[in-house]
Design a protein around this motif. Sequence first.
Motif, short mmCIF file in Angstrom:
data_model
loop_
_atom_site.label_atom_id
_atom_site.label_comp_id
_atom_site.label_asym_id
_atom_site.label_seq_id
_atom_site.Cartn_x
_atom_site.Cartn_y
_atom_site.Cartn_z
N PRO A 184 27.74 37.26 52.18
CA PRO A 184 26.77 37.29 51.08
C PRO A 184 25.57 38.13 51.54
CG PRO A 184 27.44 35.04 51.56
CD PRO A 184 27.99 35.89 52.67
N GLU A 185 24.91 38.79 50.60
CA GLU A 185 23.77 39.64 50.99
C GLU A 185 22.68 38.86 51.70
OE1 GLU A 185 24.39 42.92 47.41
OE2 GLU A 185 22.96 41.26 47.15
N ILE A 209 29.64 36.32 48.11
CA ILE A 209 30.20 37.61 48.52
C ILE A 209 30.55 38.36 47.23
CG2 ILE A 209 32.10 38.75 49.69
CD1 ILE A 209 32.15 36.32 51.62
N ARG A 210 29.90 39.49 47.01
CA ARG A 210 30.03 40.18 45.74
C ARG A 210 31.34 40.95 45.66
NH1 ARG A 210 26.18 44.12 44.42
NH2 ARG A 210 26.06 43.42 42.27
N VAL A 211 31.84 41.06 44.46
CA VAL A 211 33.11 41.77 44.29
C VAL A 211 32.93 43.25 44.61
CG1 VAL A 211 32.86 42.19 41.81
CG2 VAL A 211 35.13 41.99 42.81
N GLU A 212 31.71 43.78 44.43
CA GLU A 212 31.44 45.17 44.78
C GLU A 212 31.63 45.37 46.29
OE1 GLU A 212 29.63 43.38 42.83
OE2 GLU A 212 29.36 44.52 40.96
N SER A 213 31.16 44.41 47.09
CA SER A 213 31.34 44.53 48.54
C SER A 213 32.82 44.51 48.87
CB SER A 213 30.67 43.39 49.29
OG SER A 213 29.49 42.99 48.67
N MET A 214 33.56 43.66 48.16
CA MET A 214 35.00 43.57 48.39
C MET A 214 35.67 44.90 48.09
SD MET A 214 37.47 41.81 49.42
CE MET A 214 36.97 40.09 49.42
N ARG A 215 35.23 45.54 47.01
CA ARG A 215 35.82 46.86 46.68
C ARG A 215 35.58 47.84 47.82
NH1 ARG A 215 33.63 46.36 41.13
NH2 ARG A 215 35.18 45.10 40.06
N MET A 275 33.37 33.38 48.57
CA MET A 275 33.99 34.36 47.68
C MET A 275 34.25 33.66 46.36
SD MET A 275 36.87 36.29 50.00
CE MET A 275 37.56 34.82 50.76
N ASN A 276 33.94 34.33 45.26
CA ASN A 276 34.34 33.73 44.00
C ASN A 276 35.79 34.10 43.70
OD1 ASN A 276 34.37 36.29 42.85
ND2 ASN A 276 32.24 36.14 42.18
N GLN A 277 36.28 33.61 42.59
CA GLN A 277 37.69 33.80 42.23
C GLN A 277 38.11 35.28 42.23
OE1 GLN A 277 39.00 30.81 41.43
NE2 GLN A 277 41.09 31.34 40.84
N VAL A 278 37.26 36.11 41.63
CA VAL A 278 37.60 37.53 41.50
C VAL A 278 37.66 38.19 42.87
CG1 VAL A 278 36.89 39.72 40.44
CG2 VAL A 278 36.40 37.55 39.29
N THR A 279 36.62 37.92 43.67
CA THR A 279 36.55 38.50 45.01
C THR A 279 37.73 38.04 45.85
OG1 THR A 279 34.18 38.17 44.74
CG2 THR A 279 34.92 38.90 46.87
N ALA A 280 38.01 36.73 45.77
CA ALA A 280 39.10 36.17 46.57
C ALA A 280 40.43 36.80 46.19
CB ALA A 280 39.14 34.66 46.39
N ASN A 281 40.63 37.02 44.90
CA ASN A 281 41.90 37.63 44.46
C ASN A 281 42.04 39.06 44.96
OD1 ASN A 281 43.63 35.84 43.04
ND2 ASN A 281 41.97 35.60 41.55
N ALA A 282 40.92 39.77 44.98
CA ALA A 282 40.96 41.14 45.50
C ALA A 282 41.32 41.14 46.98
CB ALA A 282 39.60 41.82 45.28
N LEU A 283 40.74 40.20 47.73
CA LEU A 283 41.07 40.11 49.16
C LEU A 283 42.54 39.75 49.35
CD1 LEU A 283 40.24 40.06 52.16
CD2 LEU A 283 39.74 37.64 51.88
N LEU A 284 43.00 38.84 48.50
CA LEU A 284 44.38 38.38 48.59
C LEU A 284 45.36 39.54 48.53
CD1 LEU A 284 46.17 35.91 48.81
CD2 LEU A 284 46.16 35.76 46.30
N LYS A 285 45.11 40.44 47.60
CA LYS A 285 45.99 41.62 47.45
C LYS A 285 46.07 42.40 48.77
CE LYS A 285 46.70 43.05 42.80
NZ LYS A 285 45.71 42.30 41.98
#
Length: 343
Positions: free
Chosen positions: A87-88, A117-123, A149-159
């Motif tokens: 997280p920032e 943890i922002r989804v932008e950071s995950m990208r 990580m929120n749901q969206v961020t976590a899913n991106a990491l999962l991939k």
Amino acid sequence: MPVRTDKGMDLSALAPWISRQVETLLAQRGHAWLLQGPSGLGQLELADALVRTWLCDAPTPQGACGQCVSCHAIDVHTHADLAVLMPETVMIERGWPLSEKAQADIDDKKRKPSREIRVESMRGVIEFAQRTSGRGRGKAVLVYPAERMNQVTANALLKTLEEPPGDVRFVLASDAAHLLLPTIRSRCLTHVMVWPEHAEAMAWLTGNGLSEQDAQTMLHAAGGRPAAALAATTAAASNAKSWKLLPKAMVKGDVGALADVPLPEAIARLQKLCHDVIAMQVGASPRFFAAADLPTRPLAISALTRWWGQLVQSARSADHPLNAGLAAESLVSSAREALNSKN
Ligand SMILES: [Zn+2]
């Protein structure tokens, strides 16, 4: 007490129970680790030691060398093959640079630093994972605290965990792994943090400047988690210091001395200060502060009693002030006025 910095976490500075775990984990293969356990056991320190060793130019079975270009780049938070996903608020606290865009948004006050943890950071990390490693020793991603990580961020990491693009390894550190998606947990090798022996936790705390007795008390209060015991001690010491400095800060009208203190608590502290100042003026003993920290020159009792009245009034509306910042400023200015009055 020495203040621990996040820079220069060389192996010699690692607590012995963390070093043992570094060795255990390095002896196993795994491209994604999940380090879990209650907070205060050193998840982040262990995660840091792992990624250091993965990227080190001269690693040993005990860990990174601490001397090479790679180790130094991690020390100064500029390693091209290491991505940290935090997280920032945590990045800022630990001195990790934010992305240019994120830093600009925060500087321009467009938004506050994120606690997730922002989804932008995950990208950014997904792009990082697809790039070729700069130093040829592969790449590493450190995620902490992974439960933020929120749901969206976590899913991106999962991939990315499911189809890791080649030479990238992950370490997720968490104080609350039960909050993670089960699919993320199942993609990682899990390591449950090992508790230190009582004696080594004591030795580590005394090595960090605590007396034997304080170490005993704080370790007990923290349920045996040494890093938590140290953090609580540091916070207590800084509270004790700001308490000692409060009278002088109020004489100077320093609003910063009450910054971050909730208004009702600020008023309570000032009431204690006002009480003690009046006590000193009439020759009684102070109850809340050390006499040496309080003003001793003669002050106008009428000004002090007026100050007391203002505090009582403020206390009545403390829970719903129209503007907490202004309220704090006016409290400090009343205090300064009373404490600079002349008898
Ligand atoms: Zn090295």
